[in-house]
Design a protein around this motif. Structure first.
Motif, PDB file in Angstrom:
ATOM      1  N   ARG A  14      44.775  70.022  21.731  1.00 24.86           N
ATOM      2  CA  ARG A  14      44.476  68.811  21.964  1.00 24.86           C
ATOM      3  C   ARG A  14      43.477  68.848  23.362  1.00 24.86           C
ATOM      4  NH1 ARG A  14      49.845  65.909  23.346  1.00 24.86           N
ATOM      5  NH2 ARG A  14      48.353  64.299  24.117  1.00 24.86           N
ATOM      6  N   THR A  68      47.934  74.554  28.601  1.00 25.65           N
ATOM      7  CA  THR A  68      48.705  73.413  28.815  1.00 25.65           C
ATOM      8  C   THR A  68      47.763  72.445  29.509  1.00 25.65           C
ATOM      9  OG1 THR A  68      50.285  73.659  30.475  1.00 25.65           O
ATOM     10  CG2 THR A  68      50.828  73.929  28.024  1.00 25.65           C
ATOM     11  N   GLU A  93      47.732  68.865  31.774  1.00 23.03           N
ATOM     12  CA  GLU A  93      48.621  67.928  32.500  1.00 23.03           C
ATOM     13  C   GLU A  93      48.029  66.857  33.228  1.00 23.03           C
ATOM     14  OE1 GLU A  93      50.823  68.823  36.780  1.00 23.03           O
ATOM     15  OE2 GLU A  93      50.509  70.543  35.577  1.00 23.03           O
ATOM     16  N   ARG A 106      53.204  64.594  32.827  1.00 23.63           N
ATOM     17  CA  ARG A 106      53.200  64.734  31.411  1.00 23.63           C
ATOM     18  C   ARG A 106      52.240  66.131  31.164  1.00 23.63           C
ATOM     19  NH1 ARG A 106      49.537  63.303  27.417  1.00 23.63           N
ATOM     20  NH2 ARG A 106      48.419  62.241  28.736  1.00 23.63           N
ATOM     21  N   ARG A 107      52.764  66.746  29.851  1.00 25.52           N
ATOM     22  CA  ARG A 107      52.141  68.221  29.665  1.00 25.52           C
ATOM     23  C   ARG A 107      51.980  68.196  28.185  1.00 25.52           C
ATOM     24  NH1 ARG A 107      53.224  73.683  33.143  1.00 25.52           N
ATOM     25  NH2 ARG A 107      52.447  72.787  35.160  1.00 25.52           N
ATOM     26  N   TRP A 108      50.804  68.677  27.848  1.00 27.79           N
ATOM     27  CA  TRP A 108      50.773  68.932  26.181  1.00 27.79           C
ATOM     28  C   TRP A 108      50.160  70.318  26.061  1.00 27.79           C
ATOM     29  CZ3 TRP A 108      48.340  65.722  29.557  1.00 27.79           C
ATOM     30  CH2 TRP A 108      46.880  65.985  29.751  1.00 27.79           C
ATOM     31  N   CYS A 133      47.288  72.692  24.518  1.00 23.14           N
ATOM     32  CA  CYS A 133      45.826  72.521  24.492  1.00 23.14           C
ATOM     33  C   CYS A 133      45.428  73.605  23.824  1.00 23.14           C
ATOM     34  CB  CYS A 133      45.246  72.540  25.936  1.00 23.14           C
ATOM     35  SG  CYS A 133      43.819  72.301  26.276  1.00 23.14           S
TER      36      CYS A 133
END
Length: 162
Positions: free
Chosen positions: A74, A103, A105, A111-113, A115
């Motif tokens: 992402r 990740t 942020e 919020r973290r996702w 990457c």
């Protein structure tokens, strides 16, 4: 270890000794026309974070030899944060496999996702630029033993495909 005393460069080292964390703020100069960080910029940060982890493990300058796996999940946008964590996952005679997890942020919300996930191979070199032996990874946990075994299999596959 006593202060000022050099460590034995070939004594097994724990995985945690190589752990490296970096945090980068995504600015406009890091982004494409969509406002997402350039993939090449992420790759540069991945390479840098991995090199530091490899040097922490080996006690030597380490150069990138191979990018085994790099998958973009992402994007991260301008104004957001990129967090990288790297550590040695397997060691060989003069090289080390390093895993880097990236990740994104949103620092305002927390919020973290995911990457990017990457595996790179680095080679330790001496002062003359010649590959030099590296310390083995201390196989002190089931997870570390599994990590070393998986890295050895990835290396076998990589060498077979040459």
């Amino acid at each position: 270890m006593e202060p000022g005393r050099a460590r034995d460069p070939l004594t097994a080292r724990p995985q945690a000794a190589s752990r490296t964390e970096m945090t980068e703020y995504v600015l406009p100069q890091h982004s494409n026309a969509l406002g997402n960080v350039f993939g090449g910029q992420i790759m540069a940060w991945v390479d840098l974070c991995g090199a530091i982890a490899a040097q922490r493990h080996s006690g030597r300058v380490a150069v990138t030899a191979f990018v085994d796996d790099l998958k973009f999940d992402r994007p991260v946008k301008v104004g957001e944060v990129v967090h990288l964590v790297a550590q040695v996952t397997a060691t060989f005679r003069t090289s080390m496999e390093i895993e880097i997890v990236v990740t994104g942020e949103d620092s305002r919300s927390g919020r973290r996702w995911p990457c990017v996930a990457a595996k790179l191979t680095f080679v330790a070199i001496d002062e003359a630029g010649i590959p030099t032996p590296v310390a083995p990874l201390a196989l002190d946990t089931d997870e570390t033993r599994a990590s070393q075994a998986a890295g050895e299999e990835r290396r076998r596959v990589r060498l077979r495909s040459r």
